[in-house]
Design a protein around this motif. Sequence first.
Motif, PDB file in Angstrom:
ATOM      1  N   LEU A  71      29.694 -60.518  23.136  1.00 52.59           N
ATOM      2  CA  LEU A  71      29.201 -59.257  23.675  1.00 52.59           C
ATOM      3  C   LEU A  71      28.080 -58.718  22.803  1.00 52.59           C
ATOM      4  O   LEU A  71      27.964 -59.060  21.630  1.00 52.59           O
ATOM      5  N   ILE A  72      27.258 -57.906  23.419  1.00 60.86           N
ATOM      6  CA  ILE A  72      26.152 -57.240  22.743  1.00 60.86           C
ATOM      7  C   ILE A  72      26.525 -55.767  22.645  1.00 60.86           C
ATOM      8  O   ILE A  72      27.032 -55.183  23.608  1.00 60.86           O
ATOM      9  N   PHE A  73      26.310 -55.159  21.474  1.00 60.20           N
ATOM     10  CA  PHE A  73      26.541 -53.720  21.389  1.00 60.20           C
ATOM     11  C   PHE A  73      25.439 -53.054  20.577  1.00 60.20           C
ATOM     12  O   PHE A  73      24.782 -53.677  19.756  1.00 60.20           O
ATOM     13  N   LYS A  74      25.233 -51.788  20.898  1.00 61.08           N
ATOM     14  CA  LYS A  74      24.205 -50.985  20.237  1.00 61.08           C
ATOM     15  C   LYS A  74      24.837 -49.699  19.730  1.00 61.08           C
ATOM     16  O   LYS A  74      25.727 -49.145  20.369  1.00 61.08           O
ATOM     17  N   VAL A  75      24.340 -49.253  18.604  1.00 63.24           N
ATOM     18  CA  VAL A  75      24.748 -47.977  18.044  1.00 63.24           C
ATOM     19  C   VAL A  75      23.517 -47.078  18.120  1.00 63.24           C
ATOM     20  O   VAL A  75      22.447 -47.432  17.617  1.00 63.24           O
ATOM     21  N   VAL A  76      23.669 -45.924  18.795  1.00 66.66           N
ATOM     22  CA  VAL A  76      22.531 -45.030  19.010  1.00 66.66           C
ATOM     23  C   VAL A  76      22.933 -43.588  18.706  1.00 66.66           C
ATOM     24  O   VAL A  76      24.109 -43.249  18.675  1.00 66.66           O
ATOM     25  N   ARG A  77      21.910 -42.787  18.503  1.00 68.14           N
ATOM     26  CA  ARG A  77      22.091 -41.339  18.382  1.00 68.14           C
ATOM     27  C   ARG A  77      21.198 -40.679  19.422  1.00 68.14           C
ATOM     28  O   ARG A  77      20.315 -41.316  20.003  1.00 68.14           O
ATOM     29  N   ALA A  78      21.412 -39.397  19.662  1.00 63.66           N
ATOM     30  CA  ALA A  78      20.641 -38.676  20.665  1.00 63.66           C
ATOM     31  C   ALA A  78      19.309 -38.201  20.096  1.00 63.66           C
ATOM     32  O   ALA A  78      19.258 -37.631  19.008  1.00 63.66           O
ATOM     33  N   ASN A  79      18.231 -38.417  20.835  1.00 64.51           N
ATOM     34  CA  ASN A  79      16.927 -37.878  20.510  1.00 64.51           C
ATOM     35  C   ASN A  79      16.985 -36.368  20.738  1.00 64.51           C
ATOM     36  O   ASN A  79      17.459 -35.910  21.777  1.00 64.51           O
ATOM     37  N   ALA A  80      16.523 -35.589  19.783  1.00 69.10           N
ATOM     38  CA  ALA A  80      16.593 -34.125  19.874  1.00 69.10           C
ATOM     39  C   ALA A  80      15.740 -33.577  21.017  1.00 69.10           C
ATOM     40  O   ALA A  80      16.032 -32.517  21.552  1.00 69.10           O
ATOM     41  N   SER A  84      17.617 -38.876  24.813  1.00 66.10           N
ATOM     42  CA  SER A  84      17.550 -40.325  25.044  1.00 66.10           C
ATOM     43  C   SER A  84      18.081 -41.053  23.814  1.00 66.10           C
ATOM     44  O   SER A  84      18.111 -40.508  22.718  1.00 66.10           O
ATOM     45  N   PRO A  85      18.531 -42.306  23.979  1.00 66.60           N
ATOM     46  CA  PRO A  85      19.116 -43.034  22.851  1.00 66.60           C
ATOM     47  C   PRO A  85      18.080 -43.530  21.854  1.00 66.60           C
ATOM     48  O   PRO A  85      17.040 -44.059  22.236  1.00 66.60           O
ATOM     49  N   ILE A  86      18.367 -43.332  20.572  1.00 68.62           N
ATOM     50  CA  ILE A  86      17.553 -43.856  19.474  1.00 68.62           C
ATOM     51  C   ILE A  86      18.453 -44.777  18.659  1.00 68.62           C
ATOM     52  O   ILE A  86      19.534 -44.371  18.241  1.00 68.62           O
TER      53      ILE A  86
END
Length: 155
Positions: A71-80, A84-86
């Motif tokens: 599986l592929i996974f991404k860890v993102v945070r919210a753009n202020a 959108s995902p960063i």
Amino acid sequence: MSGRKNLTLTFLVLVFFGCAEPRYETAQPTSSGNTSQIQKVTDCGSRFQSSGYCLLWQWEKMPTSTQVGSLIFKVVRANALDDSPIPVDLSSVPTLVLWMPSMGHGSRSTSVERVDAGSYRARNVFFVMPGEWELKFQVKDGNTVQDETVVTLIF
């Protein structure tokens, strides 16, 4: 007088044909049939407990009863600005633990590699028996779990 008629005729042609109805571009459907929109992190289904980062994941190769998957996974945070995902490039490569809570045991060890900033691939994903499983995505410092999010699925 013919010059004045030509001028009048030219003016009328410009008025009637020069002011055509405007045609605005609209959002074109994507291959999935949706209009293109920015994905929002507020729609995140799995959040890490300590950091609040969002986990996005999908099967690269679905495991079967006899074959390992990945599986592929991404860890993102919210753009202020627009939520959108960063991508978040973690300080260490996270681990993936497969755990069957009803039986009190796990499965084979998985291997996780960093593919890009905030993007990871987990290999050797295999469920030793059918039932409810937890996918524990963990960020560790040595053997100590610093942060974790858990996804439950039925296999």
